[in-house]
Design an enzyme around this catalytic site. Structure first.
Site, PDB file in Angstrom:
ATOM      1  N   CYS A  23       0.859  -1.196   0.000  1.00  0.00           N
ATOM      2  CA  CYS A  23       0.000   0.000   0.000  1.00  0.00           C
ATOM      3  C   CYS A  23       0.901   1.254   0.000  1.00  0.00           C
ATOM      4  CB  CYS A  23      -0.915  -0.017   1.217  1.00  0.00           C
ATOM      5  SG  CYS A  23      -1.748  -1.608   1.432  1.00  0.00           S
ATOM      6  N   CYS A  47     -13.351  -2.856  18.080  1.00  0.00           N
ATOM      7  CA  CYS A  47     -13.162  -2.835  16.622  1.00  0.00           C
ATOM      8  C   CYS A  47     -11.775  -3.405  16.354  1.00  0.00           C
ATOM      9  CB  CYS A  47     -13.254  -1.401  16.123  1.00  0.00           C
ATOM     10  SG  CYS A  47     -12.883  -1.236  14.354  1.00  0.00           S
ATOM     11  N   ARG A  90     -16.411   9.323   9.940  1.00  0.00           N
ATOM     12  CA  ARG A  90     -15.315   9.674  10.853  1.00  0.00           C
ATOM     13  C   ARG A  90     -14.243  10.524  10.174  1.00  0.00           C
ATOM     14  NH1 ARG A  90     -13.578   4.867  12.663  1.00  0.00           N
ATOM     15  NH2 ARG A  90     -15.393   4.882  14.015  1.00  0.00           N
ATOM     16  N   CYS A 131     -17.013  -1.154   9.292  1.00  0.00           N
ATOM     17  CA  CYS A 131     -16.361   0.159   9.292  1.00  0.00           C
ATOM     18  C   CYS A 131     -15.528   0.198   8.021  1.00  0.00           C
ATOM     19  CB  CYS A 131     -15.476   0.291  10.537  1.00  0.00           C
ATOM     20  SG  CYS A 131     -14.462   1.775  10.519  1.00  0.00           S
TER      21      CYS A 131
HETATM   22 FE1  SF4 Z   1      -0.107  -3.580   5.458  1.00  0.00          FE
HETATM   23 FE2  SF4 Z   1      -2.464  -2.514   6.083  1.00  0.00          FE
HETATM   24 FE3  SF4 Z   1      -0.283  -0.951   5.716  1.00  0.00          FE
HETATM   25 FE4  SF4 Z   1      -1.411  -2.131   3.620  1.00  0.00          FE
HETATM   26  S1  SF4 Z   1      -2.362  -0.582   4.956  1.00  0.00           S
HETATM   27  S2  SF4 Z   1       0.791  -2.063   4.084  1.00  0.00           S
HETATM   28  S3  SF4 Z   1      -2.094  -4.073   4.512  1.00  0.00           S
HETATM   29  S4  SF4 Z   1      -0.594  -2.434   7.325  1.00  0.00           S
END
Ligand code: SF4
Ligand code: SAM
Ligand code: DTB
Length: 336
Positions: A60, A131, A263, A191
């Site tokens: 990500c 959560c 939120r 969520c």
């Molecule tokens: Fe890992 Fe979640 Fe960060 Fe993506 S958003 S790199 S899945 S911790």
């Protein structure tokens, strides 16, 4: 399946038309929706804890915890039950109603889940809503979390399907939708939201809201994050989003997801009080409270207290306490 009176059939053109309304008209519309479904002077307060930090296998492009990028994060093992209990007690004492535990995993192993199940039970016992956000979840794992007393599962769509591939390559949009489906069918509150300011277009922001509003059931909670730019991640240095565009997006989220808690999430640390106040007017009615998010900074608690006091906004009660108070009131009325 349409389960309530809210709309689930939004078209992109309609959403773009909302974006084009004069600012005051859009905010008036959104604020009217807020008042019809919520108390405009209350916010729900959640506190975050990173239970497992860093070295994540996913890529990500926004995330400080991805193992693919060289950021300042020190990876940490899964926290102990005692550490979680201490943090949850502190969150409760500071006035939070929900405790959200996040793990830097692509998905939890069943062994990891054993541990998280115990954490959920401990937090629940303290009297907080629970959560967790653990990555992709299998149906059976969702059922186990529900049995442990989990109230909400956070799993974001992050952006539009069209922009998604330029932010994450290690899992698909459909993977995310599948996890949301597993959570929903285990009867856990959903969520789900996303991030703005990643270099996406207005069409992408509209596309994210369209996905959320066209889910069979609207998420109960919708975190709208402003990208926190992290040195070492590919998104560091991306052009910043105009705060008015951010406020417009909050307003449109309120209109399209009338009953959800919207939120105002990551990114408040660099937002001025006036921008946050306009977000509350436009329909945001929940925040993350506490000096850190998972790893990034959040406003100091006394700063948030001052802001909420200045605006005359109070912390919402836990839904179950709220319902108990209403029941007690009506029982009293019957006796008198
Ligand atoms: Fe890992 Fe979640 Fe960060 Fe993506 S958003 S790199 S899945 S911790
Ligand atoms: N690893 C799990 C997952 O990704 O599903 C859970 C934790 S992950 C950190 C939860 C969410 O935090 C992401 O989906 C993303 O929306 C948000 N997030 C992460 N880094 C961010 C950043 N730098 N700025 C804003 N939001 C961020
Ligand atoms: C969400 O939408 N935002 C929170 C929560 N869900 C888990 C996380 C924000 C993370 C910001 C970057 C960090 O603190 O590492």
């Amino acid at each position: 399946m349409q389960t309530d009176s809210s709309r689930h059939d939004w078209q992109l053109k309609e959403v773009l038309n909302l974006y084009q309304l004069p600012f005051n008209d859009l905010l008036f519309k959104a604020h009217t929706v807020l008042r019809a479904h919520h108390n405009p002077n209350k916010v729900q307060i959640s506190t975050l804890l990173s239970i497992k930090t860093g070295s994540c296998s996913e890529d990500c492009a926004y995330c400080p915890q991805s193992g693919h990028y060289d950021t300042d994060i020190e990876p940490e093992r899964l926290l102990s039950l005692e550490e979680v209990e201490q943090s949850a007690l502190a969150a409760k004492a500071s006035g939070a109603s929900r405790f959200c535990m996040g793990a830097a995993w692509r998905n939890p192993s069943d062994k990891h889940l054993d541990h998280v199940v115990e954490m959920v039970k401990i937090v629940k016992k303290i009297g907080l809503e629970t959560c967790v956000t653990l990555g992709m979840l299998k149906q059976k794992q969702a059922v186990r979390l529900k049995a442990a007393g989990l109230d909400y599962y956070n799993h974001n769509l992050d952006t539009s399907p069209e922009f998604y591939g330029s932010v994450i390559t290690t899992r698909t949009y459909q993977d995310r939708l599948d996890t949301l489906e597993h959570v929903r069918s285990a009867d856990i509150n959903v969520c789900c939201g996303g991030i703005l300011g990643m270099g996406e277009s207005r069409n992408d922001r509209a596309g994210l809201l369209l996905q959320l509003a066209c889910l069979p059931q609207h998420p109960e909670s919708v975190p709208i994050n402003m990208l926190v730019q992290i040195p070492g991640t590919p998104l560091q240095g991306v052009e910043k989003l105009d705060p008015f565009e951010f406020i417009r997006t909050i307003a449109i989220a309120r209109i399209m997801l009338p009953k959800s808690y919207v939120r105002l999430s990551a990114g408040r640390e660099t937002m001025n009080d006036q921008t946050q106040a306009l977000c509350f007017f436009a329909g945001a009615n929940s925040i993350f409270y506490g000096e850190t998010l998972l790893t990034a900074k959040n406003p100091a608690m006394n700063k948030d207290q001052d802001l909420l006091a200045c605006l005359g906004i109070e912390a919402d009660q836990i839904a179950s306490e709220h319902n108990a108070a209403i029941e007690a009131e009506s029982a009293n009325a019957t006796v008198n």
